[in-house]
Design an enzyme around this catalytic site. Structure first.
Site, mmCIF file in Angstrom:
data_model
loop_
_atom_site.group_PDB
_atom_site.id
_atom_site.type_symbol
_atom_site.label_atom_id
_atom_site.label_comp_id
_atom_site.label_asym_id
_atom_site.label_seq_id
_atom_site.Cartn_x
_atom_site.Cartn_y
_atom_site.Cartn_z
ATOM 1 N N ASP A 191 0.873 -1.168 0.000
ATOM 2 C CA ASP A 191 0.000 0.000 0.000
ATOM 3 C C ASP A 191 0.915 1.224 0.000
ATOM 4 O O ASP A 191 2.112 1.124 0.276
ATOM 5 C CB ASP A 191 -0.908 -0.023 1.226
ATOM 6 C CG ASP A 191 -1.846 1.169 1.283
ATOM 7 O OD1 ASP A 191 -2.354 1.584 0.227
ATOM 8 O OD2 ASP A 191 -2.050 1.697 2.392
ATOM 9 N N ASP A 207 -0.118 5.104 0.968
ATOM 10 C CA ASP A 207 -0.337 6.092 2.029
ATOM 11 C C ASP A 207 -0.253 5.434 3.406
ATOM 12 O O ASP A 207 -1.009 4.515 3.714
ATOM 13 C CB ASP A 207 -1.702 6.758 1.867
ATOM 14 C CG ASP A 207 -1.841 7.465 0.521
ATOM 15 O OD1 ASP A 207 -0.857 8.086 0.081
ATOM 16 O OD2 ASP A 207 -2.922 7.377 -0.087
ATOM 17 N N GLY A 221 -8.156 3.308 3.497
ATOM 18 C CA GLY A 221 -7.930 2.170 2.620
ATOM 19 C C GLY A 221 -8.950 1.981 1.528
ATOM 20 O O GLY A 221 -8.746 1.173 0.616
ATOM 21 N N ARG A 234 -12.089 6.576 -2.779
ATOM 22 C CA ARG A 234 -12.549 7.857 -2.227
ATOM 23 C C ARG A 234 -14.069 7.929 -2.063
ATOM 24 O O ARG A 234 -14.576 8.262 -0.981
ATOM 25 C CB ARG A 234 -12.075 8.991 -3.147
ATOM 26 C CG ARG A 234 -12.337 10.379 -2.614
ATOM 27 C CD ARG A 234 -12.041 11.409 -3.688
ATOM 28 N NE ARG A 234 -10.781 11.096 -4.374
ATOM 29 C CZ ARG A 234 -10.513 11.460 -5.621
ATOM 30 N NH1 ARG A 234 -11.407 12.128 -6.319
ATOM 31 N NH2 ARG A 234 -9.353 11.160 -6.169
ATOM 32 N N SER A 260 -5.866 5.081 -3.771
ATOM 33 C CA SER A 260 -5.808 6.501 -4.112
ATOM 34 C C SER A 260 -5.679 6.726 -5.615
ATOM 35 O O SER A 260 -4.890 6.058 -6.293
ATOM 36 C CB SER A 260 -4.627 7.155 -3.398
ATOM 37 O OG SER A 260 -4.481 8.497 -3.810
ATOM 38 N N ASN A 299 -4.463 9.454 -6.533
ATOM 39 C CA ASN A 299 -3.301 10.333 -6.544
ATOM 40 C C ASN A 299 -1.984 9.565 -6.410
ATOM 41 O O ASN A 299 -0.930 10.175 -6.228
ATOM 42 C CB ASN A 299 -3.396 11.345 -5.387
ATOM 43 C CG ASN A 299 -4.628 12.206 -5.478
ATOM 44 O OD1 ASN A 299 -4.786 12.976 -6.405
ATOM 45 N ND2 ASN A 299 -5.527 12.064 -4.510
ATOM 46 N N ASP A 333 -1.339 -0.725 5.980
ATOM 47 C CA ASP A 333 -1.568 -0.092 7.276
ATOM 48 C C ASP A 333 -3.043 0.061 7.579
ATOM 49 O O ASP A 333 -3.411 0.389 8.712
ATOM 50 C CB ASP A 333 -0.900 1.285 7.349
ATOM 51 C CG ASP A 333 -1.628 2.317 6.498
ATOM 52 O OD1 ASP A 333 -1.974 1.996 5.338
ATOM 53 O OD2 ASP A 333 -1.843 3.436 6.981
#
Length: 246
Positions: free
Chosen positions: A19, A21, A63, A66, A141, A143, A199
């Protein structure tokens, strides 16, 4: 300190999928601030009495893709609004509009502040690259590409499965196994012999349900017990811990 002490040697893995972020970069903190800003404004405008908290982030948003995160959080407050379209302007009172508003806040913070990888994460990436271990990113994400480029770590990874890929290929949001299954397929590895590093509770559950042999939970605030219950086989507080076996 990690909750578990039996640390596997990732240098022997057929592939490692991370992952982004909160695992490789501290962008989870930027996401959290952006969500807080947007939901504080939304709750005030809509008269939602129960305030938005960090616990909400971990329970409903972390996780997930969005728009799924927006819908899940609003549902926790018994609020249903139209889904809308991905092209909705940020001011639209739709799930997509709220999500796009958050994305604008995140992008502005990222561009003004920049981002750097966690030192321990960068050290692990360098070590695995030197050992020729195939690596990929599996991030909800949209992004992810910008974050990887800003952090200077894109070249470590052979493949990236992000929110844009998930939307294009109609992959279900974490905790469904779809994104981690697609990551393994693109990297050319069998999940049963690969490693996932996450995470988020939803991400850990996604990797576990995809059949990864080792699912490492990085506890940046979600809680070791919760990550373990979701399917983590090992809990660490920093990826530098995974270098101790080397």
């Amino acid at each position: 300190m990690p909750e578990d002490v039996n640390i596997p040697d990732l240098h022997r893995a057929t592939g490692v999928l991370f992952d982004l972020d909160g695992v490789l970069t501290p962008t989870a903190e930027v996401h959290m601030r952006a969500w807080q800003k947007v939901f504080d404004e939304v709750f005030a405008r809509w008269g939602i009495a129960e305030p938005y908290t960090d616990a909400d982030y971990y329970a409903y948003v972390d996780g997930k893709k969005r728009y799924d995160g927006v819908a899940s959080l609003l549902r926790s407050r018994n609020v249903e609004i139209p889904w809308g379209e991905v092209t909705d302007p940020p001011e639209a009172e739709t799930v997509c509009g709220v999500g796009n508003r958050k994305n604008d806040a995140f992008a502005a913070a990222l561009r003004s502040e920049g981002i750097a990888p966690y030192p321990g994460s960068l050290a692990l990436l360098e070590s695995l690259r030197d050992a020729s271990v195939p690596m990929g990113v599996v991030s909800s994400s949209k992004n992810a590409g910008e974050v990887l480029a800003s952090a200077g770590i894109r070249d470590f990874f052979r493949i990236v499965v992000d929110g844009l890929v998930a939307e294009r290929d109609h992959l279900a949001s974490k905790p469904a196994p779809d994104m981690f299954l697609e990551g393994a397929r693109m990297l050319g590895v069998n999940p049963a012999s690969a490693v996932a590093v996450e995470d988020a509770v939803a991400g850990v559950a996604s990797a576990a349900s995809a059949g990864y042999s080792i699912v490492i939970g990085v506890d940046r605030g979600a809680g070791a017990d919760i990550l373990r219950a979701a399917g983590a086989t090992l809990i660490v507080d920093d990826l530098s811990r995974l270098l101790e076996i080397a």
